[in-house]
Design a protein around this motif. Structure first.
Motif, PDB file in Angstrom:
ATOM      1  N   VAL A 211       0.847  -1.189   0.000  1.00 10.71           N
ATOM      2  CA  VAL A 211       0.000   0.000   0.000  1.00 10.71           C
ATOM      3  C   VAL A 211       0.885   1.241   0.000  1.00 10.71           C
ATOM      4  CG1 VAL A 211      -1.629   1.343   1.381  1.00 10.71           C
ATOM      5  CG2 VAL A 211      -1.959  -1.111   1.124  1.00 10.71           C
ATOM      6  N   GLY A 212       0.563   2.180  -0.888  1.00 11.44           N
ATOM      7  CA  GLY A 212       1.357   3.391  -1.011  1.00 11.44           C
ATOM      8  C   GLY A 212       2.328   3.352  -2.180  1.00 11.44           C
ATOM      9  N   PRO A 239      -2.368   5.375  -5.336  1.00 13.10           N
ATOM     10  CA  PRO A 239      -1.357   4.342  -5.102  1.00 13.10           C
ATOM     11  C   PRO A 239      -2.002   3.003  -4.767  1.00 13.10           C
ATOM     12  CG  PRO A 239      -1.563   5.750  -3.178  1.00 13.10           C
ATOM     13  CD  PRO A 239      -2.453   6.347  -4.244  1.00 13.10           C
ATOM     14  N   MET A 240      -1.195   1.978  -4.619  1.00 11.51           N
ATOM     15  CA  MET A 240      -1.687   0.650  -4.253  1.00 11.51           C
ATOM     16  C   MET A 240      -2.544   0.734  -2.989  1.00 11.51           C
ATOM     17  SD  MET A 240      -0.696  -1.756  -6.369  1.00 11.51           S
ATOM     18  CE  MET A 240      -0.939  -3.220  -5.370  1.00 11.51           C
ATOM     19  N   GLY A 241      -3.584  -0.095  -2.969  1.00 10.12           N
ATOM     20  CA  GLY A 241      -4.521  -0.097  -1.853  1.00 10.12           C
ATOM     21  C   GLY A 241      -5.928   0.221  -2.306  1.00 10.12           C
ATOM     22  N   VAL A 242      -6.030   0.763  -3.539  1.00 11.87           N
ATOM     23  CA  VAL A 242      -7.339   1.027  -4.156  1.00 11.87           C
ATOM     24  C   VAL A 242      -7.456   0.136  -5.387  1.00 11.87           C
ATOM     25  CG1 VAL A 242      -8.813   2.757  -5.267  1.00 11.87           C
ATOM     26  CG2 VAL A 242      -7.322   3.419  -3.366  1.00 11.87           C
ATOM     27  N   HIS A 243      -8.560  -0.597  -5.514  1.00 11.97           N
ATOM     28  CA  HIS A 243      -8.756  -1.438  -6.693  1.00 11.97           C
ATOM     29  C   HIS A 243      -8.664  -0.576  -7.941  1.00 11.97           C
ATOM     30  CE1 HIS A 243     -10.725  -3.950  -9.715  1.00 11.97           C
ATOM     31  NE2 HIS A 243     -10.387  -4.975  -8.947  1.00 11.97           N
ATOM     32  N   ILE A 432      -7.825  17.398  -2.248  1.00 10.55           N
ATOM     33  CA  ILE A 432      -6.474  17.830  -2.628  1.00 10.55           C
ATOM     34  C   ILE A 432      -6.505  19.302  -3.033  1.00 10.55           C
ATOM     35  CG2 ILE A 432      -4.629  17.527  -4.335  1.00 10.55           C
ATOM     36  CD1 ILE A 432      -5.382  14.519  -4.363  1.00 10.55           C
ATOM     37  N   LYS A 433      -7.518  19.662  -3.819  1.00 10.04           N
ATOM     38  CA  LYS A 433      -7.638  21.066  -4.225  1.00 10.04           C
ATOM     39  C   LYS A 433      -7.811  21.972  -3.004  1.00 10.04           C
ATOM     40  CE  LYS A 433     -10.178  24.476  -6.811  1.00 10.04           C
ATOM     41  NZ  LYS A 433     -11.371  24.881  -7.532  1.00 10.04           N
ATOM     42  N   LYS A 450      -0.036   9.914  -0.589  1.00 17.43           N
ATOM     43  CA  LYS A 450       0.931   9.119  -1.351  1.00 17.43           C
ATOM     44  C   LYS A 450       0.646   9.094  -2.849  1.00 17.43           C
ATOM     45  CE  LYS A 450       3.229   8.083   2.339  1.00 17.43           C
ATOM     46  NZ  LYS A 450       4.481   8.800   2.620  1.00 17.43           N
ATOM     47  N   ILE A 451      -0.156  10.039  -3.321  1.00 16.29           N
ATOM     48  CA  ILE A 451      -0.364  10.189  -4.769  1.00 16.29           C
ATOM     49  C   ILE A 451       0.886  10.860  -5.335  1.00 16.29           C
ATOM     50  CG2 ILE A 451      -1.722  11.430  -6.521  1.00 16.29           C
ATOM     51  CD1 ILE A 451      -4.151  11.017  -4.595  1.00 16.29           C
TER      52      ILE A 451
END
Length: 549
Positions: A211-212, A239-243, A432-433, A450-451
């Motif tokens: 993840v990350g 990042p990893m951790g989201v399908h 984020i914005k 971690k994007i």
């Protein structure tokens, strides 16, 4: 190689009902397959339980069976129709699972049927987590440390060796069904039981968490002569951790160096050859550690996937159609490109634009659902936009979501800023914005989400440019600012909202300046060859538009 003449009747298995995790993409793939097979003169038998699809229209196949997609029913259809071959790689995970079960039931051997596209052993090596892990080690590629379990006791022994957090991945599922991330033993016991029940063979992979890490996919295609081409590279915004089906994705990849991309490309070619997918498309997923560039292989789908449908639209390369032609004996150099008429299918698509896919969620229809995104897919659809830059494509995609977004605008957000940044959710772009508007730095935002910093810097540029637009609230907006705003994907309405003006007023001024939309080609070859049937995307990047004093 000419097409196969030893087979005349082919059974095509559909994907069944449109559900979360397995949706209309497979209707698109199956319809392409039906057309391609009939074009080549084969008799097509189609079985699908869903009548609300294009592939089940009467003209699509010679015979259509609207029956439950279970092995026993398909076996009866086989007994009646006696097909020479089954094409299981165009109907998603459902078709692949049924083909596997038919083989294990002895039906394939009993009726002397050929599995084309991917044989039983290739499917097993790709779908069985332990066999896949062993295959990757054999060709010198690293996979996350992991272990296979078939019951809870075995699972607990494995997690003691790996430690937390871990990812639980059931074998033979689609859309991350049954998968999860466990951070402690209580979560692990609950999620392991869910994963075992979700798996077709009661098997789960317990895997060290990455993840990350950054996540990438390559769409790979192979023919019977072992020619391999990379159709499209895709990078996950999250990042990893989201399908991957729930993540914003971008094509082509944006944050790899050429050396890193070439290493990944070489690895993908080694993987498809080792697994043994004889013909057609496969989707291979990788993760890269952003700190040191270490690459690991996550998984492979030995079939046309949701990402294949996206890659087809993004490149203009009809993956399902070409995969079908390859399955019946043609090679990549023998199949002409529909768009150029001159380049063959072995000509790798060239992308001179940026494609952004954003998933669509309907959490308002599922009040009890957890709105945070994990390894199990929750999106009910997706939109895709094309632009000259990531910023333009991103804002166009946001407007396409049918949620009344004007682009990356200010919206009402319900969660605390840090929660919205840290935990993946459908509105993280807007958090984020908000963070940038409140003065947070790229590094501060990165530490939460971690994007990749490249994506964050692009969002920061959109936010900063809004401030440039705002300077013209009480006067006519400057030509150069308006032109750049349009190139960055701002709509007339969005610009008007920022300035407190009407959309029509902005449009009239834009036209007075001569800032008009331009249309550019999706032709698979970036203009290198004449395109006969291209399609187009709109953009405001037009260097010929200059201010006339």
């Amino acid at each position: 190689m000419p097409k196969r003449t030893d087979i005349k009747k082919i059974l095509l298995i559909g994907s069944g009902p449109i559900i979360i995790g397995q949706a209309c993409e497979f209707d698109y793939s199956g319809s392409q397959a039906c057309k391609a097979l009939k074009e080549e003169g084969y008799e097509v038998i189609l079985v699908n339980s869903n009548p609300a699809t294009i592939m089940t229209d009467p003209e699509m196949a010679n015979k259509i069976y609207l029956e439950p997609l279970i092995p026993e029913i398909v076996a009866k259809i086989i007994e009646k129709e006696r097909p020479d071959a089954i094409l299981p790689t165009l109907g998603g995970q459902t078709a692949l699972n049924i083909a596997t079960e038919l083989y294990e039931m002895g039906i394939i051997e009993k009726y002397n049927i050929k599995l084309i596209g991917a044989n039983y052993y290739a499917i097993k090596k790709a779908e069985d987590r332990q066999l896949f892990k062993e295959s990757m080690k054999k060709i010198g590629l690293r996979v996350p440390e992991s272990g296979i379990a078939h019951n809870l006791d075995e699972a607990i022994e494995i997690v003691k060796k790996i430690g937390f957090p871990v990812i639980i991945r059931p074998a033979y599922t689609l859309g991350g069904t049954g998968s999860s991330i466990a951070y402690n033993i209580e979560e692990f016991e609950e999620f392991a039981e869910i994963g075992l029940k979700a798996s077709l063979i009661s098997e789960i992979l317990i895997e060290e968490s990455v993840v990350g890490w950054k996540e990438y996919e390559l769409e790979v295609m192979r023919d019977l002569k072992d020619n391999v081409v990379i159709i499209c590279s895709i990078e996950n915004f999250d990042p990893m951790g989201v399908h991957t089906g729930d993540s914003i994705t971008v094509a082509p990849v944006q944050t790899l160096t050429d050396k890193e991309y070439q290493n990944m490309r070489d690895a993908a070619i080694k993987i498809i050859r080792e697994i043994g997918v004889e013909t057609g498309g496969s989707n291979i997923q990788f993760a890269i550690n952003p700190e040191n560039g270490e690459m690991v292989v996550i998984e492979m789908n030995p079939r046309v996937s949701r990402s294949s449908a996206l890659a087809s639209k993004a490149t203009g390369f009809p993956i399902a159609k070409i995969a079908t032609k390859l399955a019946v004996g043609y090679t990549l150099d023998e199949i002409p490109n529909d768009i150029t008429k001159k380049t063959p299918a072995c000509f790798e698509p060239t992308i001179d634009y940026c494609v952004v896919k954003i998933p669509k969620f309907n959490f308002e229809k599922f009040p009890g659902a957890n709105p945070f995104l994990t390894t199990s897919m929750k999106s009910v659809g997706e939109v895709m936009a094309i632009g000259r830059t990531f910023k333009e494509a991103l804002q166009k995609a946001l407007r396409s979501l049918e949620e009344s977004f004007l682009g990356l605008e200010d919206i009402n957000l319900k969660m605390d800023l840090e929660v919205g940044l840290k935990y993946p959710n459908p509105y993280r772009l807007f958090y984020i914005k908000k963070a940038f508007k409140e003065g947070k730095t790229i590094e501060e935002v990165y530490n939460f989400c971690k994007i990749d910093r490249w994506f964050l810097s692009n969002i920061r540029e959109i936010v900063d440019f809004e401030k440039e637009i705002e300077k013209f609230k009480n006067r006519e907006i400057d030509f150069y600012i308006l032109k750049k705003a349009k190139e960055m994907g701002f709509s007339d309405k969005h610009i008007g909202k920022i300035l407190g003006k009407d959309e029509i007023e902005i449009r009239k001024l834009r036209k007075k300046y001569g800032i008009e939309v331009d249309y550019k080609c999706v032709d698979t070859c970036a203009g290198e060859f004449i395109a006969y049937t291209p399609y187009y995307y709109s953009t405001y990047e037009n260097p010929e538009v200059i201010k006339i004093e």
